[in-house]
Motif scaffolding. Sequence first.
Motif, PDB file in Angstrom:
ATOM      1  N   VAL A   8      -8.693   2.285 -18.886  1.00 21.59           N
ATOM      2  CA  VAL A   8      -7.250   2.504 -18.751  1.00 21.59           C
ATOM      3  C   VAL A   8      -6.582   2.266 -20.105  1.00 21.59           C
ATOM      4  CG1 VAL A   8      -5.145   1.841 -17.543  1.00 21.59           C
ATOM      5  CG2 VAL A   8      -7.350   1.794 -16.329  1.00 21.59           C
ATOM      6  N   CYS A  59      -0.504   2.588 -18.354  1.00 19.59           N
ATOM      7  CA  CYS A  59      -0.216   2.605 -16.918  1.00 19.59           C
ATOM      8  C   CYS A  59       1.278   2.448 -16.688  1.00 19.59           C
ATOM      9  CB  CYS A  59      -0.969   1.485 -16.202  1.00 19.59           C
ATOM     10  SG  CYS A  59      -0.827   1.587 -14.398  1.00 19.59           S
ATOM     11  N   ILE A  90      -1.818   6.423 -14.257  1.00 16.99           N
ATOM     12  CA  ILE A  90      -2.852   5.982 -15.193  1.00 16.99           C
ATOM     13  C   ILE A  90      -3.253   7.101 -16.149  1.00 16.99           C
ATOM     14  CG2 ILE A  90      -5.235   5.152 -15.361  1.00 16.99           C
ATOM     15  CD1 ILE A  90      -4.776   4.044 -12.439  1.00 16.99           C
ATOM     16  N   GLY A 133      -6.164   7.462 -19.110  1.00 10.87           N
ATOM     17  CA  GLY A 133      -7.327   6.740 -19.594  1.00 10.87           C
ATOM     18  C   GLY A 133      -8.313   7.637 -20.302  1.00 10.87           C
ATOM     19  N   THR A 161      -5.145   4.297  -4.755  1.00  9.17           N
ATOM     20  CA  THR A 161      -5.613   3.752  -6.025  1.00  9.17           C
ATOM     21  C   THR A 161      -5.631   2.226  -5.985  1.00  9.17           C
ATOM     22  OG1 THR A 161      -4.785   5.707  -7.152  1.00  9.17           O
ATOM     23  CG2 THR A 161      -5.213   3.786  -8.524  1.00  9.17           C
ATOM     24  N   GLY A 216      -4.304   0.271 -11.679  1.00 15.47           N
ATOM     25  CA  GLY A 216      -4.368   0.517 -13.105  1.00 15.47           C
ATOM     26  C   GLY A 216      -3.851  -0.572 -14.009  1.00 15.47           C
ATOM     27  N   TYR A 217      -3.345  -1.682 -13.468  1.00 12.89           N
ATOM     28  CA  TYR A 217      -3.009  -2.818 -14.316  1.00 12.89           C
ATOM     29  C   TYR A 217      -4.319  -3.535 -14.635  1.00 12.89           C
ATOM     30  CZ  TYR A 217       1.912  -2.457 -12.626  1.00 12.89           C
ATOM     31  OH  TYR A 217       3.185  -2.038 -12.298  1.00 12.89           O
ATOM     32  N   ASN A 267     -10.196  -1.021 -16.485  1.00  9.18           N
ATOM     33  CA  ASN A 267     -10.888   0.211 -16.130  1.00  9.18           C
ATOM     34  C   ASN A 267     -10.635   0.558 -14.671  1.00  9.18           C
ATOM     35  OD1 ASN A 267     -12.949  -1.183 -14.436  1.00  9.18           O
ATOM     36  ND2 ASN A 267     -13.645  -2.006 -16.393  1.00  9.18           N
ATOM     37  N   ILE A 268     -11.022   1.764 -14.309  1.00 10.65           N
ATOM     38  CA  ILE A 268     -10.896   2.200 -12.922  1.00 10.65           C
ATOM     39  C   ILE A 268     -11.985   3.216 -12.629  1.00 10.65           C
ATOM     40  CG2 ILE A 268      -9.295   4.131 -13.343  1.00 10.65           C
ATOM     41  CD1 ILE A 268      -7.802   3.034 -10.738  1.00 10.65           C
ATOM     42  N   ALA A 293       2.075   9.023 -18.475  1.00  5.41           N
ATOM     43  CA  ALA A 293       1.569   8.382 -17.261  1.00  5.41           C
ATOM     44  C   ALA A 293       2.471   8.545 -16.036  1.00  5.41           C
ATOM     45  CB  ALA A 293       1.292   6.899 -17.534  1.00  5.41           C
ATOM     46  N   MET A 340      -2.188  -0.831 -22.157  1.00  6.85           N
ATOM     47  CA  MET A 340      -3.221  -1.671 -21.583  1.00  6.85           C
ATOM     48  C   MET A 340      -4.169  -2.266 -22.623  1.00  6.85           C
ATOM     49  SD  MET A 340      -2.376  -1.964 -18.508  1.00  6.85           S
ATOM     50  CE  MET A 340      -3.783  -3.004 -18.157  1.00  6.85           C
TER      51      MET A 340
END
Length: 359
Positions: free
Chosen positions: A40, A43, A70, A72, A122, A138-139, A142-143, A163, A353
């Motif tokens: 990320v 966000c 998000i 990324g 999400t 997304g805080y 990664n996701i 975003a 981020m």
Amino acid sequence: MEKITTKGYGASGSLIGGKTLEPMEFERDQPKADELLIAVLYCGVCHSDLHQVNNDWKNTIYPCVPGHEIIGKVISTGPSVIRFKAGDIVGVGCMIDSCRTCAPCTEGEEQFCEGPHGQTMTYNGYWKPDPGYNTFGGYSSNIVAQEKFVMRIPENLDIKAAAPILCAGITTYSPLKRFGVKAGHKVGIIGIGGLGHMGIKIAKAMGASVTAITTSEEKRSAALELGADQVIVSTNQQEMESACAKYDFLLATIPYAFELNDYTPLLRRRGALVTVGLLGPYKSPTNNMEVAKLSTTVGGSLIGGTTETQEVLDFCAQHQILPDTEMIDIKDINSAFDKLKDEEVRFRYVIDMSTLGKQ
């Protein structure tokens, strides 16, 4: 298979009860064959994040790590992924998966997934909550998302500002498109915040004459700068009365309970008012006499599916539309939530981020 240890910011309980968002670590599963692992970069901070963390909808699963706007960079992909590769800049919005087999899913409207659990959000797990399943947003560093729910970011979009298109953009674009807004239409955008300011820009790009409708005289000049053709302050009775039966379409972006019946008289014959900011009841029941006398429509809209989300990204790139954003460090997220609640942000916070690694 070894889990992915992820850093993030989340809440262990409602902020109303005295909690704050704070650093935490949690684990993600490794990507499946058709999934991507994404670092990320940026966000957006959405009003829905605040609602969810505070359990305003009575369905929050704690710990809650928000964030569904998000941008990324792809770290790795499963072997079945064909549209993306490591290093690509991508976007992820409000959903990361769905059943993918029901009619809405096969038609690109996964927000209406009819599978056993509905769409996979999400963060906060499934749309129809399963107490044993949670997802984290997304805080975070990664996701992981299924390929279909990962969006291509057009090269000419500034990734530091793009975003909010993944939520505020699609949430306003979808109903404007579905109700056929075009050149010659008169459109009113009710509420000039994170959603509303995108509604103004998108409706203008569709060719409509756009009026910003706000409770705040202070937002009059800001709305005109965003591109609105005119502004109505809804607390000004004379301005509201002069607007009666003038609008083909009204998009209400107010994120809390409001008096719907103040706005339905502004609709022309067979016009429509659609609410996108409020997930809950209006202050008063709809006055059906007001609706019936000009055969107008009152409805709602829920985000958008993967097809329309890619569409709005491409639309914004084509028309050079970007959200108005203010970049913040993750350590300032609690202050940002306070300002969001007090309507002091113009118009969307975006978290850098990379600052998470400094915590």
